[in-house]
Design a protein around this motif. Structure first.
Motif, mmCIF file in Angstrom:
data_model
loop_
_atom_site.group_PDB
_atom_site.id
_atom_site.type_symbol
_atom_site.label_atom_id
_atom_site.label_comp_id
_atom_site.label_asym_id
_atom_site.label_seq_id
_atom_site.Cartn_x
_atom_site.Cartn_y
_atom_site.Cartn_z
ATOM 1 N N SER A 114 0.952 -1.418 0.065
ATOM 2 C CA SER A 114 -0.092 -0.074 0.098
ATOM 3 C C SER A 114 1.029 1.115 -0.092
ATOM 4 C CB SER A 114 -0.759 -0.110 1.291
ATOM 5 O OG SER A 114 -0.129 0.250 2.484
ATOM 6 N N ALA A 128 2.900 6.940 3.321
ATOM 7 C CA ALA A 128 2.724 6.110 4.153
ATOM 8 C C ALA A 128 2.937 4.861 3.221
ATOM 9 C CB ALA A 128 1.378 5.712 4.914
ATOM 10 N N GLU A 167 3.669 0.373 2.869
ATOM 11 C CA GLU A 167 3.530 -1.057 3.465
ATOM 12 C C GLU A 167 4.155 -1.883 2.689
ATOM 13 O OE1 GLU A 167 0.679 -4.242 5.619
ATOM 14 O OE2 GLU A 167 -0.098 -2.448 4.635
ATOM 15 N N ASP A 180 5.930 -5.907 2.171
ATOM 16 C CA ASP A 180 5.962 -7.360 2.840
ATOM 17 C C ASP A 180 7.244 -7.895 2.031
ATOM 18 O OD1 ASP A 180 5.179 -9.665 3.622
ATOM 19 O OD2 ASP A 180 4.718 -10.538 1.576
ATOM 20 N N ARG A 188 11.034 -9.113 11.260
ATOM 21 C CA ARG A 188 9.959 -8.560 10.629
ATOM 22 C C ARG A 188 9.699 -9.024 9.330
ATOM 23 N NH1 ARG A 188 9.501 -7.360 15.059
ATOM 24 N NH2 ARG A 188 9.410 -5.412 16.121
ATOM 25 N N ARG A 199 6.615 -7.878 7.238
ATOM 26 C CA ARG A 199 5.663 -6.613 6.823
ATOM 27 C C ARG A 199 5.958 -5.642 7.696
ATOM 28 N NH1 ARG A 199 -0.369 -7.815 5.543
ATOM 29 N NH2 ARG A 199 0.906 -9.506 3.892
ATOM 30 N N VAL A 200 6.383 -4.562 6.940
ATOM 31 C CA VAL A 200 6.447 -3.200 7.882
ATOM 32 C C VAL A 200 5.662 -2.132 7.106
ATOM 33 C CG1 VAL A 200 8.798 -3.738 8.794
ATOM 34 C CG2 VAL A 200 8.651 -2.343 6.651
ATOM 35 N N ARG A 201 5.295 -0.941 8.132
ATOM 36 C CA ARG A 201 4.708 0.320 7.444
ATOM 37 C C ARG A 201 5.736 1.313 8.048
ATOM 38 N NH1 ARG A 201 -1.178 -1.036 9.793
ATOM 39 N NH2 ARG A 201 -1.556 -2.908 8.682
ATOM 40 N N THR A 202 5.864 2.179 6.982
ATOM 41 C CA THR A 202 6.778 3.362 7.501
ATOM 42 C C THR A 202 6.241 4.470 6.640
ATOM 43 O OG1 THR A 202 8.860 4.141 7.888
ATOM 44 C CG2 THR A 202 8.662 2.791 5.950
#
Length: 151
Positions: free
Chosen positions: A91, A102, A104, A106, A123, A125-128
């Motif tokens: 995303s 933003a 996301e 995988d 980790r 999957r991360v969002r930053t």
């Protein structure tokens, strides 16, 4: 249409014009049905899906001037907390300021985010939040960005 998603107000005006034009030609059309038709004209399944795609994004002119560094579905590589990764973008959302996104991701393989030798934490999957250059706005205690996308 022309490939540019209209603002919510523009889409509603299109539906209103469509309803008025259809009424002038003798065909009654409900407001809801006119919204659905406008959504279909822009390539969306229904009004709810179209409305979600429009979101509360910036006006069209601002969207043209700024461009996210990645796209949904794109394979990207870079570093996360100093560890190299390869992954897929799940995303991308424009934040309040035009040059912040933003993101996301995988990861293909989990990334160990701990530098301590006797402990690991992986980790997948991360969002930053990243800027237009693909560099995160958050930094580690030594001043390095959490994420750097190699664009």
């Amino acid at each position: 249409m022309n490939g540019i998603i209209p603002t919510l107000d523009e889409a509603k005006r299109q539906a209103k014009r469509l309803r008025a034009d259809m009424a002038a030609s003798g065909t009654d059309l409900s407001h809801g049905r006119s919204l659905e038709i406008v959504a279909h004209q822009h390539g969306y399944r229904d009004w709810n899906t179209f409305h979600a795609a429009i979101g509360n994004g910036p006006p069209r002119e601002e969207a043209r001037r700024t461009c996210a560094p990645v796209e949904i579905g794109q394979t990207v590589r870079g570093t996360y907390l100093g560890q190299p990764f390869l992954g897929q973008v799940l995303s991308v959302h424009m934040m309040g300021t035009p040059a912040r996104y933003a993101v996301e991701i995988d990861f293909d393989e989990p990334v160990d985010v701990v530098t301590f030798d006797s402990f690991s934490s992986f980790r997948k999957r991360v969002r930053t939040t990243v800027d237009a250059a693909g560099v995160s706005t958050s930094k580690t205690s030594d001043g390095e960005p959490h994420m750097r996308l190699i664009l």
